[in-house]
Design a protein around this motif. Sequence first.
Motif, mmCIF file in Angstrom:
data_model
loop_
_atom_site.group_PDB
_atom_site.id
_atom_site.type_symbol
_atom_site.label_atom_id
_atom_site.label_comp_id
_atom_site.label_asym_id
_atom_site.label_seq_id
_atom_site.Cartn_x
_atom_site.Cartn_y
_atom_site.Cartn_z
ATOM 1 N N VAL B 9 0.853 -1.195 0.000
ATOM 2 C CA VAL B 9 0.000 0.000 0.000
ATOM 3 C C VAL B 9 0.885 1.241 0.000
ATOM 4 N N ILE B 10 0.642 2.120 -0.956
ATOM 5 C CA ILE B 10 1.410 3.364 -1.031
ATOM 6 C C ILE B 10 0.481 4.551 -0.792
ATOM 7 N N PRO B 11 0.491 5.115 0.416
ATOM 8 C CA PRO B 11 -0.288 6.328 0.628
ATOM 9 C C PRO B 11 0.440 7.497 -0.032
ATOM 10 N N ALA B 12 -0.294 8.302 -0.799
ATOM 11 C CA ALA B 12 0.381 9.379 -1.529
ATOM 12 C C ALA B 12 -0.454 10.641 -1.529
ATOM 13 N N PHE B 13 0.178 11.729 -1.152
ATOM 14 C CA PHE B 13 -0.475 13.040 -1.227
ATOM 15 C C PHE B 13 0.483 13.996 -1.927
ATOM 16 N N ASN B 14 0.122 14.432 -3.096
ATOM 17 C CA ASN B 14 0.963 15.300 -3.920
ATOM 18 C C ASN B 14 2.377 14.749 -4.093
ATOM 19 N N ASP B 34 1.174 -7.291 -5.191
ATOM 20 C CA ASP B 34 0.208 -6.394 -5.826
ATOM 21 C C ASP B 34 0.396 -5.007 -5.221
ATOM 22 N N ILE B 35 0.140 -3.980 -6.030
ATOM 23 C CA ILE B 35 0.380 -2.620 -5.554
ATOM 24 C C ILE B 35 -0.914 -1.814 -5.561
ATOM 25 N N LEU B 36 -1.177 -1.165 -4.437
ATOM 26 C CA LEU B 36 -2.355 -0.300 -4.330
ATOM 27 C C LEU B 36 -1.894 1.085 -3.904
ATOM 28 N N VAL B 37 -2.184 2.075 -4.750
ATOM 29 C CA VAL B 37 -1.847 3.450 -4.397
ATOM 30 C C VAL B 37 -3.094 4.108 -3.825
ATOM 31 N N ILE B 38 -2.955 4.742 -2.660
ATOM 32 C CA ILE B 38 -4.079 5.503 -2.112
ATOM 33 C C ILE B 38 -3.768 6.971 -2.339
ATOM 34 N N ASN B 39 -4.440 7.543 -3.310
ATOM 35 C CA ASN B 39 -4.242 8.958 -3.591
ATOM 36 C C ASN B 39 -5.169 9.769 -2.690
ATOM 37 N N ASP B 40 -4.581 10.430 -1.693
ATOM 38 C CA ASP B 40 -5.371 11.104 -0.657
ATOM 39 C C ASP B 40 -5.803 12.492 -1.120
ATOM 40 N N CYS B 41 -6.533 12.504 -2.227
ATOM 41 C CA CYS B 41 -7.088 13.761 -2.754
ATOM 42 C C CYS B 41 -5.975 14.773 -3.089
ATOM 43 N N SER B 42 -4.960 14.305 -3.792
ATOM 44 C CA SER B 42 -3.856 15.181 -4.199
ATOM 45 C C SER B 42 -4.366 16.262 -5.146
ATOM 46 N N ASP B 60 -8.735 6.709 -5.571
ATOM 47 C CA ASP B 60 -8.768 8.169 -5.442
ATOM 48 C C ASP B 60 -9.771 8.536 -4.372
ATOM 49 N N LEU B 61 -9.284 9.003 -3.226
ATOM 50 C CA LEU B 61 -10.209 9.393 -2.170
ATOM 51 C C LEU B 61 -10.833 10.751 -2.524
ATOM 52 N N PRO B 62 -12.139 10.890 -2.350
ATOM 53 C CA PRO B 62 -12.802 12.148 -2.724
ATOM 54 C C PRO B 62 -12.530 13.303 -1.754
ATOM 55 N N CYS B 63 -12.102 13.006 -0.519
ATOM 56 C CA CYS B 63 -11.711 14.069 0.413
ATOM 57 C C CYS B 63 -10.359 13.693 0.999
ATOM 58 N N ASN B 64 -9.606 14.671 1.419
ATOM 59 C CA ASN B 64 -8.312 14.418 2.042
ATOM 60 C C ASN B 64 -8.516 13.902 3.461
ATOM 61 N N LEU B 65 -8.074 12.674 3.717
ATOM 62 C CA LEU B 65 -8.297 12.066 5.040
ATOM 63 C C LEU B 65 -7.068 12.141 5.931
ATOM 64 N N GLY B 66 -5.908 12.467 5.366
ATOM 65 C CA GLY B 66 -4.676 12.395 6.155
ATOM 66 C C GLY B 66 -4.125 10.985 6.103
ATOM 67 N N ILE B 67 -2.885 10.823 6.576
ATOM 68 C CA ILE B 67 -2.180 9.550 6.425
ATOM 69 C C ILE B 67 -2.944 8.384 7.052
ATOM 70 N N GLY B 68 -3.528 8.605 8.228
ATOM 71 C CA GLY B 68 -4.232 7.521 8.915
ATOM 72 C C GLY B 68 -5.405 6.990 8.106
ATOM 73 N N GLY B 69 -6.252 7.902 7.674
ATOM 74 C CA GLY B 69 -7.432 7.506 6.901
ATOM 75 C C GLY B 69 -7.047 6.867 5.581
#
Lengths: 126, 235
Positions: B9-14, B34-42, B60-69
């Motif tokens: 899991v790759i959490p990514a913001f900008n 397997d690779i899953l990118v979590i784009n935290d509303c970049s 693609d998360l529709p709102c920015n949740l921060g690293i935890g979310g």
Amino acid sequence: MVGGNIDKIHLLGIAFSLTILLSVFFLVRERMLKEKYSLVWLLIGLFTLVMSAFENLMDSFSELIGVSYPPSAFFAILIACAYLLLLNMSVSISGLKAHNKALTQELGLTKLRLEELEKKIEKAGL
Amino acid sequence: MKKGSILIVIPAFNEQNNILRVIRDIEESIPEADILVINDCSVDKTSSVARLAEGVKVVDLPCNLGIGGAVQTGFKYAYAQGYQYMVQIDGDGQHIPQEVSKLVAVMQQSGCDMVIGSRFLDIRSYRPPLARRLGIKLFYLLFKVLINTKVTDSTSGFRLYNRKSIEILSRIYPADYPEPDAIVVLKKHGLQIREVGVRMREREHGHSSITAIKSPYYMAKVILSILFSCTRTRW
């Protein structure tokens, strides 16, 4: 109420309390305020109404808790109520945040599933 | 490790400048994952850049949740898809995918439920700034006293989880600065935690999320949430 000779400030207090109570009543009726949150507002409205209508009540109450200046006791109680109300709001916001987070995550994951499904359908040439 | 059993899991913001290199790096060193990118509303092109890599899934998360979310979204996905293992690798390129094998070796050897990649069990690792090191030292003492566990790098997000920890963390994962708190959560559920020394890189693009102004808040928040987690009896 002492022989109908009521102070202006008490009249104002009564008017203010009635305004709160009526506003809460109409807000709930129009579904702009949840019943759950109306309760605490109704209690505050009733409290201020009773306190403004019966001025002796405040005097005897402040004497009871040992406050020499009755309005101070009144303010103290109101501030305490406001704190409780604010705490109540913070709890509600925390709940909303938790729901919001769960929904956001679910929506993100569902979008991914939809995307994968669309890709599969496209591949199958449907 | 079997194909289809491990999810990265790759959490990514900008992280448009780092994300693709991180993905390529993972594909090269852990081809079975397997690779899953979590784009935290970049607000940049993180999502479309990540999608350039074939086979990588992007949420693609529709709102920015921060690293935890964001990371918790990964746990939820891993749990729902039946993965046995999950590794978090940050989107900024700090974590080195080749080091995942060290985490895996420790888990297989010890049968523990989570392995933390630590910067401090290995002198070759880069040293974070003094303030951060002091904070981490304080957490070390706290963990020793509160949950009787020695964790030298409790803020490291470079971790391997097994199915048991995935299940728990998909339900409960702290929001803001989740790494130290998650240790308490797992410990309180009776899970075993190990650490292993790993190399880490200094970030090349972008800045740490914890700035000078935010760090007292960070410390206070993390200490508070650790204390609360320790007193919690119901989850």
